[in-house]
Design a protein around this motif. Sequence first.
Motif, short mmCIF file in Angstrom:
data_model
loop_
_atom_site.label_atom_id
_atom_site.label_comp_id
_atom_site.label_asym_id
_atom_site.label_seq_id
_atom_site.Cartn_x
_atom_site.Cartn_y
_atom_site.Cartn_z
N TYR A 275 0.83 -1.20 0.00
CA TYR A 275 0.00 0.00 0.00
C TYR A 275 0.87 1.26 0.00
O TYR A 275 0.69 2.17 -0.83
N TYR A 276 1.83 1.32 0.93
CA TYR A 276 2.66 2.52 1.01
C TYR A 276 3.67 2.59 -0.13
O TYR A 276 4.06 3.69 -0.54
N ARG A 277 4.08 1.43 -0.65
CA ARG A 277 4.97 1.46 -1.82
C ARG A 277 4.22 2.04 -3.02
O ARG A 277 4.79 2.81 -3.82
N ALA A 278 2.94 1.70 -3.16
CA ALA A 278 2.14 2.28 -4.24
C ALA A 278 2.00 3.79 -4.05
O ALA A 278 2.12 4.56 -5.02
N ILE A 304 -7.74 -11.95 2.78
CA ILE A 304 -7.60 -11.60 4.19
C ILE A 304 -8.84 -10.92 4.73
O ILE A 304 -9.65 -10.37 3.99
N ARG A 305 -8.98 -11.00 6.03
CA ARG A 305 -9.88 -10.13 6.78
C ARG A 305 -9.01 -9.44 7.82
O ARG A 305 -8.23 -10.11 8.50
N PRO A 306 -9.09 -8.14 7.94
CA PRO A 306 -8.18 -7.44 8.84
C PRO A 306 -8.23 -7.97 10.27
O PRO A 306 -9.29 -8.14 10.83
N SER A 307 -7.09 -8.25 10.84
CA SER A 307 -7.03 -8.73 12.22
C SER A 307 -5.79 -8.18 12.92
O SER A 307 -5.11 -8.88 13.62
N HIS A 308 -5.50 -6.92 12.65
CA HIS A 308 -4.28 -6.32 13.15
C HIS A 308 -4.48 -5.58 14.46
O HIS A 308 -5.59 -5.41 14.94
N MET A 309 -3.34 -5.11 15.00
CA MET A 309 -3.38 -4.36 16.24
C MET A 309 -4.19 -3.08 16.09
O MET A 309 -4.89 -2.66 16.98
N TRP A 310 -4.04 -2.42 14.97
CA TRP A 310 -4.96 -1.36 14.61
C TRP A 310 -5.25 -1.52 13.12
O TRP A 310 -4.52 -2.18 12.40
N ILE A 311 -6.30 -0.89 12.67
CA ILE A 311 -6.73 -1.07 11.29
C ILE A 311 -6.82 0.29 10.62
O ILE A 311 -7.59 1.15 11.04
N ASN A 312 -6.02 0.49 9.57
CA ASN A 312 -6.15 1.66 8.72
C ASN A 312 -7.11 1.27 7.59
O ASN A 312 -6.76 0.48 6.72
N PRO A 313 -8.33 1.81 7.59
CA PRO A 313 -9.33 1.35 6.61
C PRO A 313 -8.87 1.47 5.17
O PRO A 313 -9.26 0.66 4.32
N GLU A 314 -8.02 2.45 4.87
CA GLU A 314 -7.59 2.64 3.49
C GLU A 314 -6.79 1.44 2.96
O GLU A 314 -6.83 1.14 1.77
N ILE A 315 -6.09 0.76 3.85
CA ILE A 315 -5.28 -0.37 3.41
C ILE A 315 -6.15 -1.54 2.98
O ILE A 315 -5.72 -2.42 2.22
N ASP A 317 -9.39 -1.04 1.64
CA ASP A 317 -10.47 -0.51 0.80
C ASP A 317 -10.25 -1.01 -0.63
O ASP A 317 -9.65 -0.33 -1.46
N ARG A 318 -10.76 -2.19 -0.91
CA ARG A 318 -10.54 -2.82 -2.21
C ARG A 318 -11.09 -1.96 -3.35
O ARG A 318 -10.45 -1.84 -4.41
N HIS A 319 -12.24 -1.36 -3.16
CA HIS A 319 -12.82 -0.51 -4.21
C HIS A 319 -11.89 0.65 -4.54
O HIS A 319 -11.66 0.97 -5.73
N ARG A 320 -11.35 1.28 -3.52
CA ARG A 320 -10.42 2.38 -3.73
C ARG A 320 -9.15 1.90 -4.43
O ARG A 320 -8.61 2.59 -5.31
N HIS A 321 -8.66 0.73 -4.07
CA HIS A 321 -7.44 0.20 -4.71
C HIS A 321 -7.66 -0.06 -6.19
O HIS A 321 -6.76 0.18 -7.01
N ILE A 322 -8.83 -0.54 -6.55
CA ILE A 322 -9.13 -0.78 -7.96
C ILE A 322 -9.15 0.55 -8.72
O ILE A 322 -8.62 0.66 -9.83
N GLU A 323 -9.75 1.57 -8.11
CA GLU A 323 -9.76 2.90 -8.74
C GLU A 323 -8.33 3.42 -8.93
O GLU A 323 -8.00 3.95 -10.00
N MET A 324 -7.50 3.27 -7.90
CA MET A 324 -6.12 3.73 -8.00
C MET A 324 -5.35 2.95 -9.06
O MET A 324 -4.56 3.51 -9.81
N TYR A 325 -5.58 1.64 -9.12
CA TYR A 325 -4.90 0.80 -10.12
C TYR A 325 -5.27 1.25 -11.53
O TYR A 325 -4.39 1.42 -12.39
N ASN A 326 -6.55 1.45 -11.78
CA ASN A 326 -6.99 1.88 -13.11
C ASN A 326 -6.41 3.24 -13.47
O ASN A 326 -5.99 3.48 -14.61
N ASP A 327 -6.38 4.14 -12.48
CA ASP A 327 -5.81 5.46 -12.71
C ASP A 327 -4.32 5.38 -13.02
O ASP A 327 -3.82 6.06 -13.92
N ALA A 328 -3.61 4.52 -12.26
CA ALA A 328 -2.17 4.37 -12.49
C ALA A 328 -1.88 3.79 -13.86
O ALA A 328 -0.93 4.22 -14.54
N MET A 329 -2.68 2.83 -14.29
CA MET A 329 -2.48 2.24 -15.61
C MET A 329 -2.70 3.27 -16.71
O MET A 329 -1.95 3.31 -17.70
#
Length: 376
Positions: A275-278, A304-315, A317-329
């Motif tokens: 996520y942060y590398r992107a 995965i289903r998030p099960s971390h010590m804290w959860i950053n929702p953006e990490i 957010d599959r819908h948002r990642h698809i939008e970012m991927y399409n934009d990057a392409m």
Amino acid sequence: MAGLSGCLVVRNGKASVVRCLDALLPLVNEYVIVDTGSTDGTVELVNDWKVRHPGSRVVLEQVGRLFHDEDGIFDFGGAKNYAIKIASCPYVLWVDVNDILVNAPKVRDAFDKIVNKIPHASITLLTRVDVSFAFPRVRIAPKEYAHFEGRIHEYMVNTSKDGQVVTTRFMFDNFKKYRDVSRNVKTLLKDWKLQHTQRSAFYLGNSARDINDFETAKAWYEVTVDEFPSMLNEERAKSMEALCDIALRQNDLITMGNRSMQMIEELPTRPEGFYYRAKYQYAVGNYKMAAKCLDQLLKINKVIRPSHMWINPEIYDRHRHIEMYNDAMKKAEFSNMQPMMPERVERYQRGRDYSAAGIGSQMMGGFGTPMYEYSN
């Protein structure tokens, strides 16, 4: 059905103690309440509640300053272990006075099914501290094997050799308006002076981050990662995530690039690094590599289903990642920029027109799944 004791350590919890106890009524068979010196009428409210609920077994112990040391620092873990010790049911649940359980009847149904199927199971529930931020914690465990570690930011462990951790999506709301960060820092600094531990450094970073002191937070997170290189655990992962987040806020592309790559190399089956590398590749205009990172992030997030010590929702957010991927392409199609070596990013940050280093080897894999997950 197995019996369950609800264990509460409280001091001056008048504002929320009744709501806390009410929310647990359909779940617990016994209340164990350890009061550590309330002066605001909390004890009187508990006694009144006990009278109004004669069918509920309530054990109230007033221990005063028993769990304070010579500097007045309170041992939260010790007090909770005391509550577990005097509980009488085979399973124990711990709660804080500001924890309000959501949908206790369903939690009870899940508890009965889990402990019937998996002996010595411990069970996680989410703690939601605001409308978008929640994190899982082990809340229920067999009394015989339940134990708290740590004086502050304490956590429950199940010492049974065959105990499995069962993750659930049930939730406590804990919308406390004020959190005593200074008290936490005082305790953690004392622990750090007694013994340098990764855990103390990590929570000192969290405490500084809570009050937006990002420079202090960054320093403690760097200690968590760099002074304990062999500990590949949640504290390490979340410290690297926090360092990337702070770097993103401060437009520190060098740190963001280095730490995101470190996360990918050390923890390739987790999504945070990709996520942060992107984000990093996007920031320096290397859209082709950003798309590759997002592609890997999407592959991980499928399983995965998030099960971390804290959860950053953006990490997650599959819908948002698809939008970012399409934009990057799309951006990559119109960009002729070529990857450059990492040491040249500094020149980019001084205003030169360079793109950034590629991701290197593409690391595949899915997130480690829990041994058992209760679906609700």
